[in-house]
Scaffold this active site. Structure first.
Site, PDB file in Angstrom:
ATOM      1  N   LYS A   1       0.799  -1.235   0.000  1.00 34.73           N
ATOM      2  CA  LYS A   1       0.000   0.000   0.000  1.00 34.73           C
ATOM      3  C   LYS A   1       0.825   1.274   0.000  1.00 34.73           C
ATOM      4  O   LYS A   1       0.422   2.263  -0.601  1.00 34.73           O
ATOM      5  CB  LYS A   1      -0.987  -0.010   1.168  1.00 34.73           C
TER       6      LYS A   1
ATOM      7  N   ARG B   1      -7.351  -0.677  17.190  1.00 29.35           N
ATOM      8  CA  ARG B   1      -7.850  -0.483  15.836  1.00 29.35           C
ATOM      9  C   ARG B   1      -8.749  -1.679  15.572  1.00 29.35           C
ATOM     10  O   ARG B   1      -9.635  -1.966  16.366  1.00 29.35           O
ATOM     11  CB  ARG B   1      -6.705  -0.292  14.824  1.00 29.35           C
TER      12      ARG B   1
HETATM   13  C1  LIG Z   1      -0.401  -1.271   6.716  1.00 28.09           C
HETATM   14  C2  LIG Z   1      -0.557  -2.568   7.349  1.00 28.09           C
HETATM   15  C3  LIG Z   1       0.553  -3.423   7.496  1.00 28.09           C
HETATM   16  C4  LIG Z   1       1.950  -3.011   7.091  1.00 28.09           C
HETATM   17  O1  LIG Z   1       2.462  -2.077   7.999  1.00 28.09           O
HETATM   18  P1  LIG Z   1       3.986  -1.562   7.930  1.00 28.09           P
HETATM   19  O2  LIG Z   1       4.155  -0.798   9.180  1.00 28.09           O
HETATM   20  O3  LIG Z   1       4.082  -0.709   6.705  1.00 28.09           O
HETATM   21  O4  LIG Z   1       4.845  -2.751   7.863  1.00 28.09           O
HETATM   22  C5  LIG Z   1       0.344  -4.666   8.053  1.00 28.09           C
HETATM   23  N1  LIG Z   1      -0.874  -5.053   8.464  1.00 28.09           N
HETATM   24  C6  LIG Z   1      -1.965  -4.262   8.356  1.00 28.09           C
HETATM   25  C7  LIG Z   1      -3.278  -4.775   8.841  1.00 28.09           C
HETATM   26  C8  LIG Z   1      -1.846  -2.995   7.798  1.00 28.09           C
HETATM   27  O5  LIG Z   1      -2.931  -2.214   7.690  1.00 28.09           O
END
Ligand SMILES: *Cc1c(COP(=O)(O)O)cnc(C)c1O
Length: 377
Positions: free
Chosen positions: A46, A140
């Protein structure tokens, strides 16, 4: 007046300079330790909006077990390309058909959504896999870990759905509540996996222990036994673990850089003149009087990048401020004689990277090679 006859640089700025070789090195460093701890690896696409060239490198790399994203639009660009795909954000009701069509796995907490996924999977003649999210206190997504009855009831319901399979459990920490993953909180996730195994005879195949903020536990050898998957985004792109913000050895932090072009160089006072109001973003800026300074303006601004989270590679440059499409620099201290047309490069933190990839105004350039010397880890 004669114009300089040297050929014009054909690049259009601002641009993201993306070094695929450096990102591959980051991947290999992370995957060696993640796999060494018995975990599978989801790479999260993302932050770079599933950029096609970066994604291509990930698709062709054997260390990547899953590609994951929070947005279906990104996943659609690589669904069916050979890696299993995971929707990280809980599905919206409006995207259920696409979730079943484009993803192998989705993360869930709502029984109603799971029911809709099951119905749609039946319609499409598929079996969809669900990861049940457990909230360990970051607040969250996920069922709160103390809600025993609810967790057991949800697993029970999933086990009755013919077109859903409970692939496992997951948790997410540090993103909202800034809670750091530790042996104690992650162990709760593992004990939930054990409890589900005992209670239902279903052994959760995946126990996904978090994002880049869990990576430090792998480095320290303190990841609880039973956690067998991590989901890494930021640590892959920027080479930092995100629990404490430390650099990860043998990774690059500048695999992606932003470059912007100078459109004005003028010597002017450091204090604005006239009655002060509010700036373009409703703030009342304050200024230090440094006398006359040499200022450069770059054609890049807040519409392109988070200007508070980018850092000039030329360490003698200071960012004075920015508006939507201008970035103002103090170049007085630099030894380099900057001129209009010169390009200034910046390293990026997460929010700047995210916005630059999301902006339709920022071009991209891809390079492959890793400079041999000096070693720039
Ligand atoms: C964005 C996200 C990740 C990745 O997070 P990073 O800190 O970029 O490694 C992993 N799991 C979920 C559920 C996320 O929303």
């Amino acid at each position: 007046m004669a114009f300089d006859s040297t050929p014009m640089d054909q690049a259009a700025y601002p641009l993201l300079s993306i070094n695929i070789g450096k990102l591959r090195q980051n991947l290999e460093t992370l995957s060696a330790s993640v796999k060494g701890s018995g975990c599978s690896l989801m790479i999260v696409t993302k932050s770079f909006c599933a950029d096609p060239e970066i994604t291509e490198m990930l698709l062709s790399h054997s260390a990547v077990d899953y590609l994951a994203d929070s947005r279906i639009k990104n996943i659609k660009t690589y669904a069916g390309s050979g890696k299993k795909t995971v929707l990280l954000r809980l599905p919206q009701k409006c995207e259920i058909p696409d979730v079943i069509r484009c993803t192998d796995v989705s993360m869930n907490s709502e029984i109603e959504t799971l029911g809709l996924l099951n119905d749609e999977a039946a319609r499409q003649g598929k079996i969809h896999q669900a990861l049940l999210m457990i909230d360990l206190g970051d607040l969250r997504e996920g069922l709160f870990y103390k809600e025993e009855e609810k967790i057991l009831r949800t697993v029970d319901e999933i086990s009755r759905m013919k077109h859903l399979e409970l692939l496992g459990l997951g948790t997410n920490l540090t993103c909202y509540g800034a809670i750091i993953p530790k042996m104690d909180n992650l162990s709760i996730l593992v004990s939930w996996a054990d409890r589900i195994h005992e209670h239902f005879g279903i052994k959760p195949a995946i126990v996904s222990g978090g994002n880049s903020s869990s990576y430090y536990l792998i480095e320290k050898g303190e990841i609880p036994q039973g956690i067998n998957n991590l989901r890494l985004g930021e640590s892959f792109v920027l080479g930092t673990e995100t629990a404490y913000g430390s650099r990860i050895e043998n990774t690059y932090s500048d695999g992606v850089k932003l470059e912007a072009q100078i459109i004005e160089v003028q010597t002017k006072p450091s204090l604005p003149e006239g009655e002060s109001g509010k700036d373009a973003f409703g703030k009342c800026p304050v200024f230090k009087d440094l006398g006359l300074i040499k200022r450069a303006i770059l054609a890049v601004g807040k519409q392109d990048v988070d200007t508070e989270n980018m850092f000039p590679e030329d360490l003698s440059i200071a960012i004075l401020g920015a508006s939507s499409d201008h970035l103002i620099l103090d170049i007085s201290a630099s030894e380099k004689h900057y001129q209009v047309g010169d390009v200034v490069a910046f390293t990026l933190k997460y929010s700047a990277l995210l916005r630059a990839f999301s902006s339709g105004y920022v071009q991209r350039r891809y390079i492959e090679g890793i400079p041999k010397s000096p070693v720039n880890f």
